[in-house]
Design a protein around this motif. Structure first.
Motif, PDB file in Angstrom:
ATOM      1  N   SER A  90       3.333   1.630   1.793  1.00  0.00           N
ATOM      2  CA  SER A  90       3.087   0.810   0.577  1.00  0.00           C
ATOM      3  C   SER A  90       4.324   0.090   0.140  1.00  0.00           C
ATOM      4  N   LYS A  91       5.561   0.436   0.476  1.00  0.00           N
ATOM      5  CA  LYS A  91       6.620  -0.059   0.054  1.00  0.00           C
ATOM      6  C   LYS A  91       6.819  -1.280   0.923  1.00  0.00           C
ATOM      7  N   LYS A  92       6.730  -0.969   2.420  1.00  0.00           N
ATOM      8  CA  LYS A  92       6.818  -2.035   3.390  1.00  0.00           C
ATOM      9  C   LYS A  92       5.929  -3.051   3.331  1.00  0.00           C
ATOM     10  N   GLY A  94       3.919  -3.695   0.372  1.00  0.00           N
ATOM     11  CA  GLY A  94       3.746  -4.218  -0.856  1.00  0.00           C
ATOM     12  C   GLY A  94       2.469  -4.014  -1.492  1.00  0.00           C
ATOM     13  N   THR A  95       1.810  -3.204  -0.913  1.00  0.00           N
ATOM     14  CA  THR A  95       0.360  -2.709  -1.180  1.00  0.00           C
ATOM     15  C   THR A  95       0.080  -1.496  -0.702  1.00  0.00           C
ATOM     16  N   ASN A  96      -1.051  -0.875  -1.320  1.00  0.00           N
ATOM     17  CA  ASN A  96      -1.513   0.410  -0.937  1.00  0.00           C
ATOM     18  C   ASN A  96      -2.960   0.323  -0.400  1.00  0.00           C
ATOM     19  N   LYS A  97      -3.636  -0.808  -0.517  1.00  0.00           N
ATOM     20  CA  LYS A  97      -4.880  -1.236  -0.093  1.00  0.00           C
ATOM     21  C   LYS A  97      -5.114  -0.870   1.422  1.00  0.00           C
ATOM     22  N   TYR A  98      -4.357  -0.613   2.164  1.00  0.00           N
ATOM     23  CA  TYR A  98      -4.523  -0.174   3.580  1.00  0.00           C
ATOM     24  C   TYR A  98      -4.476   1.348   3.710  1.00  0.00           C
ATOM     25  N   LEU A  99      -4.314   1.823   2.839  1.00  0.00           N
ATOM     26  CA  LEU A  99      -4.131   3.516   2.888  1.00  0.00           C
ATOM     27  C   LEU A  99      -5.692   4.084   2.747  1.00  0.00           C
ATOM     28  N   ILE A 100      -6.007   5.199   3.618  1.00  0.00           N
ATOM     29  CA  ILE A 100      -6.951   6.153   3.521  1.00  0.00           C
ATOM     30  C   ILE A 100      -7.233   6.721   1.938  1.00  0.00           C
TER      31      ILE A 100
END
Length: 220
Positions: A90-92, A94-100
């Motif tokens: 998420s930090k790398k 800049g978003t958490n939308k790609y996380l399961i």
């Protein structure tokens, strides 16, 4: 006979905890007291059939042993931890939308029960090991007592560091996590996965996998 003993040990909670003192003694003498370099040399010889020559490392497998000893960056531990790596990504990006989607996490195996689980297909696994995943399509069809026993053992299992001297795993705190079960929208339920293998900052080769509805690899 030996195979029967193994089956009994793995399937019996009583046998597992009865053998706890012997298991701890085994790890103490055969893992904890042995220096990392010696342990790596022994494991390499056992698996590969020849001794490591630290002054003339040629193959990828040989060079990986050197990395185990001398390449120990703190952020490696965050990347092997299946929970902490979520924050790292998420930090790398800049978003958490790609996380399961993550539904639940706990350090207590007793919390593995249906009321803590979602009403849709999900995957239970540990953050610190491999092959501990269980795919659940319908939580009412699960033997939860048996599943709790399984994760009780996984949380108390041997650390990857002591088994293989993989340093990033040494300080990972064992946890149980529950994620959304991903599957393809196609009729055959195949999910595609790509792995990009980089050496010295460059992609050298790509692995491709397809997973069926049961989570097993179909092609590579």
């Amino acid at each position: 006979m030996l195979e029967r003993i193994k089956v009994f040990y793995r399937g019996s909670e009583f046998a597992y905890y009865l053998c706890t003192p012997l298991r701890e003694l085994y790890y103490f003498f055969f893992f904890y007291l042995i220096p990392d370099k010696v342990a790596i040399e022994r494991k390499f010889y056992k698996k590969m059939g020849y001794k490591l020559d630290w002054n003339n490392l040629k193959t990828l497998s040989e060079k990986l042993q050197w990395l185990k000893l001398y390449d120990r960056k703190p952020w490696y531990s965050d990347c092997v931890d299946k929970l902490k790596v979520r924050d790292y990504i998420s930090k790398k990006l800049g978003t958490n939308k790609y996380l399961i989607p993550l539904y639940f996490e706990t350090v207590d195996w007793r919390e593995v029960k249906p009321e803590n689980m979602p009403n849709e297909p999900f995957v239970i696994k540990c953050n610190h090991d491999n092959s501990s995943y269980v795919i659940v399509h319908e939580k009412n069809n699960i033997d939860w007592k048996k599943l709790r026993y399984f994760y009780r053992r996984r949380l108390k299992g041997s650390n990857f560091f002591w088994n293989n001297r993989e340093w990033p795993y040494k300080n990972v705190k064992p946890k149980i996590m529950v994620e959304k079960f991903l599957c393809s929208d196609s009729s055959d339920y195949k999910l595609q996965e790509y792995k990009f293998h980089c050496f010295e900052g460059e992609i050298k080769f790509v692995s491709y996998y397809e997973y069926g509805y049961d989570g097993k690899k179909r092609h590579r």
